[in-house]
Design an enzyme around this catalytic site. Structure first.
Site, PDB file in Angstrom:
ATOM      1  N   GLY A 191       0.858  -1.199   0.000  1.00 33.54           N
ATOM      2  CA  GLY A 191       0.000   0.000   0.000  1.00 33.54           C
ATOM      3  C   GLY A 191       0.885   1.237   0.000  1.00 33.54           C
ATOM      4  O   GLY A 191       0.701   2.158   0.799  1.00 33.54           O
ATOM      5  N   LYS A 228     -10.956  -3.048  12.425  1.00 27.73           N
ATOM      6  CA  LYS A 228      -9.757  -2.565  13.123  1.00 27.73           C
ATOM      7  C   LYS A 228      -9.506  -3.389  14.398  1.00 27.73           C
ATOM      8  O   LYS A 228      -8.359  -3.652  14.752  1.00 27.73           O
ATOM      9  CB  LYS A 228      -9.873  -1.072  13.437  1.00 27.73           C
ATOM     10  CG  LYS A 228      -9.830  -0.177  12.200  1.00 27.73           C
ATOM     11  CD  LYS A 228      -8.558  -0.360  11.383  1.00 27.73           C
ATOM     12  CE  LYS A 228      -8.427   0.600  10.223  1.00 27.73           C
ATOM     13  NZ  LYS A 228      -7.322   0.261   9.314  1.00 27.73           N
ATOM     14  N   TYR A 245     -17.586   5.037  13.089  1.00 21.55           N
ATOM     15  CA  TYR A 245     -16.226   4.528  12.870  1.00 21.55           C
ATOM     16  C   TYR A 245     -15.879   3.395  13.847  1.00 21.55           C
ATOM     17  O   TYR A 245     -16.071   2.235  13.550  1.00 21.55           O
ATOM     18  CB  TYR A 245     -15.165   5.660  12.902  1.00 21.55           C
ATOM     19  CG  TYR A 245     -13.890   5.145  12.260  1.00 21.55           C
ATOM     20  CD1 TYR A 245     -13.638   5.386  10.911  1.00 21.55           C
ATOM     21  CD2 TYR A 245     -12.995   4.338  12.969  1.00 21.55           C
ATOM     22  CE1 TYR A 245     -12.516   4.835  10.297  1.00 21.55           C
ATOM     23  CE2 TYR A 245     -11.883   3.791  12.360  1.00 21.55           C
ATOM     24  CZ  TYR A 245     -11.636   4.047  11.028  1.00 21.55           C
ATOM     25  OH  TYR A 245     -10.538   3.491  10.420  1.00 21.55           O
TER      26      TYR A 245
END
Ligand code: NAI
Length: 396
Positions: free
Chosen positions: A47, A243, A234
């Protein structure tokens, strides 16, 4: 051709090669201004072409004179059609690395696939022997699972209840209320499959199986927490589950690397303008207010400042790496400072279409958004005829 920004909602359809190159040069200059870091010398960045991954590649190369292999998924240019910004960033990075006598090669393709993993491993075998740092910085909306072939799509939704709050259209400055319906069906599993830790572990297992990790090698992936204002959409939403999974994976990777004394870390980074974060409702308004407060306090950072600090003060500071009670490195420390968050929360209540230009940093947001695509940089002649066909020098 003359290249101008062509905005469509949360994306820009064009990008500017000279502006992207300027962005890379500015980041290199910043890293060099901070002095040498006694860091890794052979680095794989997954990435590597934009955002935190690009900043990690630049910090490794120009902060520690490291050779870097970058993996990313970017669109090359064609006659009359610009490339995606990550392509131009990587072309510029390779050019600057070559000038500085630093090894830099890139692999462009789907990092989730077995083919791209094999291609990258072959390159490491041929040119590096082993790597001593692996940065995992993918942000993707989809992942085709390499074993099952299933195409997973991630979603950015609350879990359980409808979430209603303010948001801003950062192009117009219009503040309005939005409601986001909760996730349903397999949304959580799919989001975890795309943005959780499974692929990170697959990369590290593949590297370990072929003895391509040096003794004491480190690997770092990036996470986000954020304030209670954005929690529903989130950290306590579908992406938050991913996450959680990523953070838990750090422990299992560290366990699997015991024999070579390797370690996996998650670094929790600050909220910044990227293509991904612009598409999440509520977040752009939070970021506009946060930028205003952090700039006033003189503690604002972009990707490069964040990652340079991560490498210099945390990863390679010759001390035990400081982590929170959950084992995470925190470079969101300034964002999460109580005084900063109190100010943002107060401004949040006052934010309307009329007040935002005064109390928020909407212009800073817009500037950062343009910068993502290579627009709005000083020193670039945007009226000049520009060759859109700039290529990456040593693409694998
Ligand atoms: P970004 O969109 O700028 O970069 C994503 C990178 O992943 C690019 O290099 C892209 O080419 C690559 N990529 C995407 N799909 C790929 C695929 N299938 N194969 C190969 N490469 C692929 O994203 P950003 O914002 O730098 O995010 C990186 C990480 O940092 C993510 O885990 C994100 O959640 C995390 N993070 C982001 C924050 C933010 O505010 N933007 C805050 C804290 C953490």
């Amino acid at each position: 051709m003359i290249i101008e920004p062509r905005m469509r909602g949360f994306i820009c359809l064009t990008s500017h090669p000279k502006g992207c190159a300027q962005n890379v040069k500015n980041q290199i200059e910043y890293v060099q201004s901070k002095g040498l870091i006694d860091g890794a010398k052979k680095v794989l960045v997954i990435g590597a072409s934009t955002g935190f991954g690009l900043a990690s590649r630049i910090t490794s190369a120009f902060g520690s004179n490291a050779g870097t292999i970058g993996v990313f998924f970017e669109k090359p240019p064609s006659e009359g059609k610009t490339a995606s910004p990550g392509w131009y960033n990587s072309a510029a990075f390779e050019q600057e690395a070559q000038k500085a006598g630093l090894y830099a090669k890139s692999v462009n393709g789907d990092a989730f696939s077995n083919e791209i993993k094999k291609q990258t491993l072959d390159l490491i075998k041929a040119d590096f022997g082993q790597v001593d740092l692996v940065i995992y910085s993918l942000a993707s909306p989809v992942r085709q699972h390499p074993v099952t072939g299933v195409l997973h799509r991630s979603v950015l939704k609350p879990i359980g209840d409808v979430f209603t709050n303010k948001t801003v259209d950062f192009h117009t400055g219009n503040v309005s209320e939005i409601s986001i319906a909760p996730c349903s069906g397999d949304d959580i599993e799919n989001t975890v499959a795309v943005m959780g830790g499974e692929d990170w572990a697959m990369w590290i297992n593949a590297l370990k199986a072929e003895n391509l990790l040096s003794p004491g090698a480190k690997t770092v992936a990036y996470s986000y927490i954020g304030p209670s204002l954005t929690e529903a959409v989130y950290r306590k939403g579908t992406i938050g589950r991913a996450k959680d999974h990523l953070e838990a994976t750090a422990f299992s990777i560290t366990e699997s690397l015991k024999a070579i004394e390797g370690k996996a870390y998650v670094s929790v980074n600050k909220a910044l303008v990227t293509q991904a974060s612009s598409a999440i409702p509520v977040i752009p308004l939070y970021i506009s207010l946060l930028y205003k407060v952090m700039k006033e306090e003189k503690i604002h950072e972009g990707c490069i400042e964040q990652i340079q600090r991560l490498f210099q003060d945390r990863l390679y500071n010759n001390i035990t790496i400081p982590t929170d009670e959950k084992g995470r490195i925190r470079i969101d420390d300034w964002e999460m400072r109580a005084d900063v968050q109190e100010k943002v929360a107060k401004l949040w209540l006052q934010a309307t279409t009329d007040t935002l230009p005064e109390i928020g940093d909407l212009s800073g947001y817009k500037q950062d958004f343009l910068n993502l695509f290579g627009f709005g940089f000083e020193g670039v002649d945007y009226l000049a005829d520009t060759n859109e066909m700039t290529g990456i020098l040593s693409i694998s």
